[in-house]
Design a protein around this motif. Sequence first.
Motif, PDB file in Angstrom:
ATOM      1  N   ARG A  53     -85.297   0.728 -12.156  1.00 42.40           N
ATOM      2  CA  ARG A  53     -85.566  -0.711 -12.117  1.00 42.40           C
ATOM      3  C   ARG A  53     -84.771  -1.386 -13.223  1.00 42.40           C
ATOM      4  O   ARG A  53     -84.617  -0.851 -14.312  1.00 42.40           O
ATOM      5  CB  ARG A  53     -87.052  -1.001 -12.281  1.00 42.40           C
ATOM      6  CG  ARG A  53     -87.814  -0.461 -11.096  1.00 42.40           C
ATOM      7  CD  ARG A  53     -89.161  -1.011 -10.806  1.00 42.40           C
ATOM      8  NE  ARG A  53     -89.541  -2.308 -11.247  1.00 42.40           N
ATOM      9  CZ  ARG A  53     -89.516  -3.411 -10.484  1.00 42.40           C
ATOM     10  NH1 ARG A  53     -89.066  -3.352  -9.270  1.00 42.40           N
ATOM     11  NH2 ARG A  53     -89.953  -4.552 -10.957  1.00 42.40           N
ATOM     12  N   PHE A  54     -84.280  -2.571 -12.896  1.00 42.64           N
ATOM     13  CA  PHE A  54     -83.507  -3.363 -13.839  1.00 42.64           C
ATOM     14  C   PHE A  54     -83.900  -4.825 -13.712  1.00 42.64           C
ATOM     15  O   PHE A  54     -84.328  -5.266 -12.651  1.00 42.64           O
ATOM     16  CB  PHE A  54     -81.998  -3.249 -13.553  1.00 42.64           C
ATOM     17  CG  PHE A  54     -81.450  -1.881 -13.759  1.00 42.64           C
ATOM     18  CD1 PHE A  54     -80.992  -1.491 -15.007  1.00 42.64           C
ATOM     19  CD2 PHE A  54     -81.377  -0.975 -12.719  1.00 42.64           C
ATOM     20  CE1 PHE A  54     -80.492  -0.219 -15.201  1.00 42.64           C
ATOM     21  CE2 PHE A  54     -80.872   0.291 -12.900  1.00 42.64           C
ATOM     22  CZ  PHE A  54     -80.425   0.673 -14.154  1.00 42.64           C
ATOM     23  N   ALA A  55     -83.733  -5.560 -14.800  1.00 38.61           N
ATOM     24  CA  ALA A  55     -83.834  -7.013 -14.754  1.00 38.61           C
ATOM     25  C   ALA A  55     -82.404  -7.527 -14.662  1.00 38.61           C
ATOM     26  O   ALA A  55     -81.603  -7.336 -15.575  1.00 38.61           O
ATOM     27  CB  ALA A  55     -84.520  -7.558 -15.997  1.00 38.61           C
ATOM     28  N   VAL A  56     -82.077  -8.129 -13.532  1.00 39.17           N
ATOM     29  CA  VAL A  56     -80.740  -8.685 -13.314  1.00 39.17           C
ATOM     30  C   VAL A  56     -80.736 -10.106 -13.850  1.00 39.17           C
ATOM     31  O   VAL A  56     -81.607 -10.908 -13.516  1.00 39.17           O
ATOM     32  CB  VAL A  56     -80.387  -8.680 -11.814  1.00 39.17           C
ATOM     33  CG1 VAL A  56     -79.082  -9.412 -11.553  1.00 39.17           C
ATOM     34  CG2 VAL A  56     -80.319  -7.261 -11.289  1.00 39.17           C
ATOM     35  N   LYS A  57     -79.755 -10.400 -14.691  1.00 34.79           N
ATOM     36  CA  LYS A  57     -79.603 -11.759 -15.210  1.00 34.79           C
ATOM     37  C   LYS A  57     -78.481 -12.446 -14.441  1.00 34.79           C
ATOM     38  O   LYS A  57     -77.362 -11.920 -14.364  1.00 34.79           O
ATOM     39  CB  LYS A  57     -79.257 -11.746 -16.697  1.00 34.79           C
ATOM     40  CG  LYS A  57     -80.394 -11.349 -17.581  1.00 34.79           C
ATOM     41  CD  LYS A  57     -79.952 -11.475 -19.031  1.00 34.79           C
ATOM     42  CE  LYS A  57     -81.065 -11.145 -19.976  1.00 34.79           C
ATOM     43  NZ  LYS A  57     -80.637 -11.303 -21.368  1.00 34.79           N
ATOM     44  N   LEU A  58     -78.811 -13.599 -13.869  1.00 31.81           N
ATOM     45  CA  LEU A  58     -77.847 -14.379 -13.102  1.00 31.81           C
ATOM     46  C   LEU A  58     -77.667 -15.743 -13.748  1.00 31.81           C
ATOM     47  O   LEU A  58     -78.644 -16.405 -14.089  1.00 31.81           O
ATOM     48  CB  LEU A  58     -78.340 -14.594 -11.666  1.00 31.81           C
ATOM     49  CG  LEU A  58     -78.632 -13.368 -10.823  1.00 31.81           C
ATOM     50  CD1 LEU A  58     -79.275 -13.784  -9.514  1.00 31.81           C
ATOM     51  CD2 LEU A  58     -77.357 -12.593 -10.568  1.00 31.81           C
ATOM     52  N   ARG A  59     -76.434 -16.156 -13.906  1.00 29.83           N
ATOM     53  CA  ARG A  59     -76.154 -17.526 -14.345  1.00 29.83           C
ATOM     54  C   ARG A  59     -75.906 -18.340 -13.081  1.00 29.83           C
ATOM     55  O   ARG A  59     -74.987 -18.057 -12.319  1.00 29.83           O
ATOM     56  CB  ARG A  59     -74.940 -17.600 -15.262  1.00 29.83           C
ATOM     57  CG  ARG A  59     -74.659 -19.041 -15.717  1.00 29.83           C
ATOM     58  CD  ARG A  59     -73.599 -19.127 -16.785  1.00 29.83           C
ATOM     59  NE  ARG A  59     -73.819 -18.214 -17.898  1.00 29.83           N
ATOM     60  CZ  ARG A  59     -74.682 -18.434 -18.902  1.00 29.83           C
ATOM     61  NH1 ARG A  59     -75.403 -19.536 -18.920  1.00 29.83           N
ATOM     62  NH2 ARG A  59     -74.817 -17.554 -19.869  1.00 29.83           N
ATOM     63  N   LEU A 103     -81.330 -16.883 -14.748  1.00 29.83           N
ATOM     64  CA  LEU A 103     -82.528 -16.342 -14.106  1.00 29.83           C
ATOM     65  C   LEU A 103     -82.598 -14.841 -14.351  1.00 29.83           C
ATOM     66  O   LEU A 103     -81.568 -14.171 -14.415  1.00 29.83           O
ATOM     67  CB  LEU A 103     -82.477 -16.554 -12.589  1.00 29.83           C
ATOM     68  CG  LEU A 103     -82.235 -17.943 -12.057  1.00 29.83           C
ATOM     69  CD1 LEU A 103     -82.115 -17.885 -10.552  1.00 29.83           C
ATOM     70  CD2 LEU A 103     -83.366 -18.845 -12.454  1.00 29.83           C
ATOM     71  N   LYS A 104     -83.807 -14.327 -14.470  1.00 30.91           N
ATOM     72  CA  LYS A 104     -84.035 -12.883 -14.551  1.00 30.91           C
ATOM     73  C   LYS A 104     -84.812 -12.468 -13.311  1.00 30.91           C
ATOM     74  O   LYS A 104     -85.886 -12.991 -13.053  1.00 30.91           O
ATOM     75  CB  LYS A 104     -84.855 -12.529 -15.786  1.00 30.91           C
ATOM     76  CG  LYS A 104     -84.083 -12.411 -17.059  1.00 30.91           C
ATOM     77  CD  LYS A 104     -85.045 -12.129 -18.182  1.00 30.91           C
ATOM     78  CE  LYS A 104     -84.541 -11.070 -19.091  1.00 30.91           C
ATOM     79  NZ  LYS A 104     -85.441 -10.845 -20.224  1.00 30.91           N
ATOM     80  N   VAL A 105     -84.254 -11.520 -12.561  1.00 31.28           N
ATOM     81  CA  VAL A 105     -84.897 -11.037 -11.345  1.00 31.28           C
ATOM     82  C   VAL A 105     -85.021  -9.526 -11.438  1.00 31.28           C
ATOM     83  O   VAL A 105     -84.006  -8.830 -11.593  1.00 31.28           O
ATOM     84  CB  VAL A 105     -84.078 -11.422 -10.095  1.00 31.28           C
ATOM     85  CG1 VAL A 105     -84.781 -10.954  -8.832  1.00 31.28           C
ATOM     86  CG2 VAL A 105     -83.828 -12.920 -10.042  1.00 31.28           C
TER      87      VAL A 105
END
Length: 164
Positions: A53-59, A103-105
């Motif tokens: 599992r990872f927290a993906v950071k999107l700009r 955003l963190k998903v």
Amino acid sequence: MPNRPSLSLFRLLAPLLLVLGLGACSSLFGPGDPLRVDLVGLEPLPGQGMEARFAVKLRVQNPNERAIDYNGVALDLSINGQPLASGVSDQPGQVPRFGETVLKVPVSISAFRLARQAWGLSSWAPRQGLPYELNGKLAAGLFSTVRFHDQGVLDWPAPTGTLK
């Protein structure tokens, strides 16, 4: 008595016309240009069993004159034409007009998807680059969902020195 059938027909068609009218209005005020989305980071998260599992950071950049309010995010990440990770979040927020936000998903990668990617990469040469595709949406109700898409090639860093 002849007005009865036309009155019941009107009662049946009125909600349909209302929904179609609202849909037409929302299309007039929807964002004109697509969102710009860039993957800016990955943070490891605790997993369960045979998953990573990872927290993906999107700009997310909004090049439009209207702010985008959302109450949920969903995304899918594919590498080399194969699905790798997917995730959802119920976090609310806003991407301001002519602005940006990060955003963190949280996403999950199953062990089977990792094995399939490893098998596919066994014939991959680092000089080729690795194609990726990111699809997702910022959800905000029936007519206000905004979809986004990004794709590109992950290039392997060039060696910095030579071995002797």
